[in-house]
Design a protein around this motif. Structure first.
Motif, PDB file in Angstrom:
ATOM      1  N   MET A 145       0.179   0.009 -10.571  1.00 36.75           N
ATOM      2  CA  MET A 145      -0.548  -1.045  -9.867  1.00 36.75           C
ATOM      3  C   MET A 145       0.215  -1.493  -8.630  1.00 36.75           C
ATOM      4  O   MET A 145      -0.382  -1.747  -7.575  1.00 36.75           O
ATOM      5  N   PHE A 146       1.543  -1.554  -8.728  1.00 39.12           N
ATOM      6  CA  PHE A 146       2.361  -1.905  -7.563  1.00 39.12           C
ATOM      7  C   PHE A 146       2.224  -0.829  -6.477  1.00 39.12           C
ATOM      8  O   PHE A 146       2.083  -1.144  -5.300  1.00 39.12           O
ATOM      9  N   HIS A 147       2.267   0.445  -6.898  1.00 32.02           N
ATOM     10  CA  HIS A 147       2.199   1.536  -5.933  1.00 32.02           C
ATOM     11  C   HIS A 147       0.853   1.585  -5.211  1.00 32.02           C
ATOM     12  O   HIS A 147       0.782   2.034  -4.062  1.00 32.02           O
ATOM     13  N   THR A 148      -0.207   1.168  -5.883  1.00 30.61           N
ATOM     14  CA  THR A 148      -1.541   1.255  -5.285  1.00 30.61           C
ATOM     15  C   THR A 148      -2.042  -0.068  -4.732  1.00 30.61           C
ATOM     16  O   THR A 148      -3.183  -0.161  -4.289  1.00 30.61           O
ATOM     17  N   SER A 149      -1.202  -1.088  -4.743  1.00 33.47           N
ATOM     18  CA  SER A 149      -1.644  -2.401  -4.255  1.00 33.47           C
ATOM     19  C   SER A 149      -1.641  -2.482  -2.729  1.00 33.47           C
ATOM     20  O   SER A 149      -2.375  -3.288  -2.148  1.00 33.47           O
ATOM     21  N   ALA A 150      -0.817  -1.654  -2.075  1.00 37.09           N
ATOM     22  CA  ALA A 150      -0.787  -1.666  -0.606  1.00 37.09           C
ATOM     23  C   ALA A 150      -2.120  -1.164  -0.059  1.00 37.09           C
ATOM     24  O   ALA A 150      -2.745  -0.272  -0.630  1.00 37.09           O
ATOM     25  N   LYS A 151      -2.556  -1.720   1.067  1.00 33.50           N
ATOM     26  CA  LYS A 151      -3.842  -1.327   1.648  1.00 33.50           C
ATOM     27  C   LYS A 151      -3.752   0.000   2.386  1.00 33.50           C
ATOM     28  O   LYS A 151      -4.736   0.734   2.472  1.00 33.50           O
ATOM     29  N   SER A 152      -2.586   0.316   2.943  1.00 30.42           N
ATOM     30  CA  SER A 152      -2.447   1.538   3.727  1.00 30.42           C
ATOM     31  C   SER A 152      -1.890   2.681   2.883  1.00 30.42           C
ATOM     32  O   SER A 152      -1.201   2.461   1.878  1.00 30.42           O
ATOM     33  N   ILE A 153      -2.194   3.920   3.318  1.00 23.23           N
ATOM     34  CA  ILE A 153      -1.660   5.094   2.637  1.00 23.23           C
ATOM     35  C   ILE A 153      -0.141   5.106   2.746  1.00 23.23           C
ATOM     36  O   ILE A 153       0.554   5.403   1.768  1.00 23.23           O
ATOM     37  N   GLY A 155       1.876   2.600   3.002  1.00 29.06           N
ATOM     38  CA  GLY A 155       2.424   1.585   2.112  1.00 29.06           C
ATOM     39  C   GLY A 155       2.492   2.064   0.676  1.00 29.06           C
ATOM     40  O   GLY A 155       3.475   1.828  -0.029  1.00 29.06           O
ATOM     41  N   ARG A 156       1.451   2.743   0.223  1.00 32.72           N
ATOM     42  CA  ARG A 156       1.440   3.271  -1.142  1.00 32.72           C
ATOM     43  C   ARG A 156       2.482   4.380  -1.305  1.00 32.72           C
ATOM     44  O   ARG A 156       3.179   4.448  -2.321  1.00 32.72           O
ATOM     45  N   LEU A 157       2.575   5.234  -0.306  1.00 38.12           N
ATOM     46  CA  LEU A 157       3.534   6.333  -0.355  1.00 38.12           C
ATOM     47  C   LEU A 157       4.970   5.810  -0.340  1.00 38.12           C
ATOM     48  O   LEU A 157       5.834   6.288  -1.097  1.00 38.12           O
TER      49      LEU A 157
END
Length: 220
Positions: A145-153, A155-157
Motif C-alpha cells: 500500500m505504501f509503494h502504490t500510494s504515490a500518484k506518479s509512476i 514515486g511508486r518505483l
C-alpha cells in the motif's frame, strides 16, 4: 521430501527434522508439481490446506472484471500461502498462480489448529509460527500500500526500489519480478513503467537490466 528445506521454513522454525517428519504425517501432507503459469488456487475457492512452496515461486494475484491484474505477493521456497483463508474458512479473494515451474506441499490446517491426537512435540510451536507468519503477511500488504500510494509512476518505483535496497543492504540487487510483473505489482502500465525507468537511467539515477537494478544515487 526435502526436510532440510522445511527446517529453514518459517512455518517449521524451531522444529527438528524428526519432529517435522512426524508432523507431516499428522498434517496429511501432500506434494504436487505444477508447470509455469498454472492456477493453483482460484479466487472464490474455499480451501482447507496451506500451501508451502518447495521449489519455484508462486504469485498471489487479483484480477478485476476487465482483466486488469495486480500482483500482491511473491511466495518463494520455504514460504506459505492461503493460510488466512484456510484458517478462516472464507472464499479466496485472490488467486495463486505459478510464476515458474514449482512444487507445493499442502498441509491440512484443521489438523494444525486442533489438538494433535499423537501429541506431536512441535505442534504448539507450529501454531505460534503460523501466527507470526500471518502478522508478517499483514505487514507485507501494508508495505505494498505504501509503494502504490504515490500518484506518479516514479514515486511508486522509488518507494519500491528504496525498500529493496534496504532489504539487500546494497544499492545493487535483483528483484523477484520481471518488467510486466513489476508493473502489475505497482499498479501501472508496463510501457509507461519502462519509459520511466529509461528516463531515470538517462538522468544517471540507476542502471537497470531485466530484474537487476543498481542505484547510482539516492532516489528523490
Amino acid at each position: 521430501m526435502n526436510l532440510s528445506l522445511l527446517t529453514g521454513s518459517p512455518l517449521f522454525a524451531g522444529c527438528s527434522e524428526a519432529e517435522i517428519k512426524e508432523m507431516l504425517t499428522c498434517l496429511n501432507a501432500q506434494k504436487k508439481t505444477y508447470p509455469k503459469d498454472t492456477v493453483i488456487l482460484h479466487a472464490g475457492d474455499t480451501v482447507r490446506c496451506i500451501g508451502l512452496v518447495c521449489s519455484g515461486s508462486v504469485h498471489i494475484e487479483n484480477d478485476d472484471l476487465w482483466g486488469n491484474k495486480s500482483i500482491l505477493d511473491c511466495i518463494l521456497p520455504g514460504q506459505i500461502f492461503a493460510e488466512t483463508y484456510a484458517c478462516a474458512g472464507a472464499p479466496l479473494m485472490v488467486s495463486a498462480i505459478t510464476a515458474t515451474p514449482c512444487e507445493v506441499l499442502f498441509l491440512n490446517v484443521g489438523r494444525m489448529l486442533h489438538t494433535c491426537p499423537n501429541t506431536c512435540g512441535c505442534h504448539a510451536r507450529l501454531i505460534e509460527n503460523l501466527l507470526a507468519i500471518s502478522a508478517r503477511k499483514n505487514l507485507t500488504l501494508s508495505r505494498r500500500m505504501f509503494h502504490t500510494s504515490a500518484k506518479s509512476i516514479r514515486g511508486r518505483l522509488i518507494s519500491y526500489l528504496s525498500w529493496q535496497a534496504q532489504q539487500h543492504g546494497s544499492c545493487e540487487f535483483d528483484i523477484p519480478f520481471n518488467r510486466q510483473q513489476l508493473a502489475d505489482y505497482l499498479g501501472v502500465d508496463r510501457s509507461a513503467l519502462s519509459a520511466e525507468i529509461g528516463k531515470m537511467q538517462r538522468m544517471g539515477l540507476l542502471v537497470a537490466s531485466r530484474s537487476h537494478f543498481r542505484l547510482l544515487q539516492p532516489l528523490i
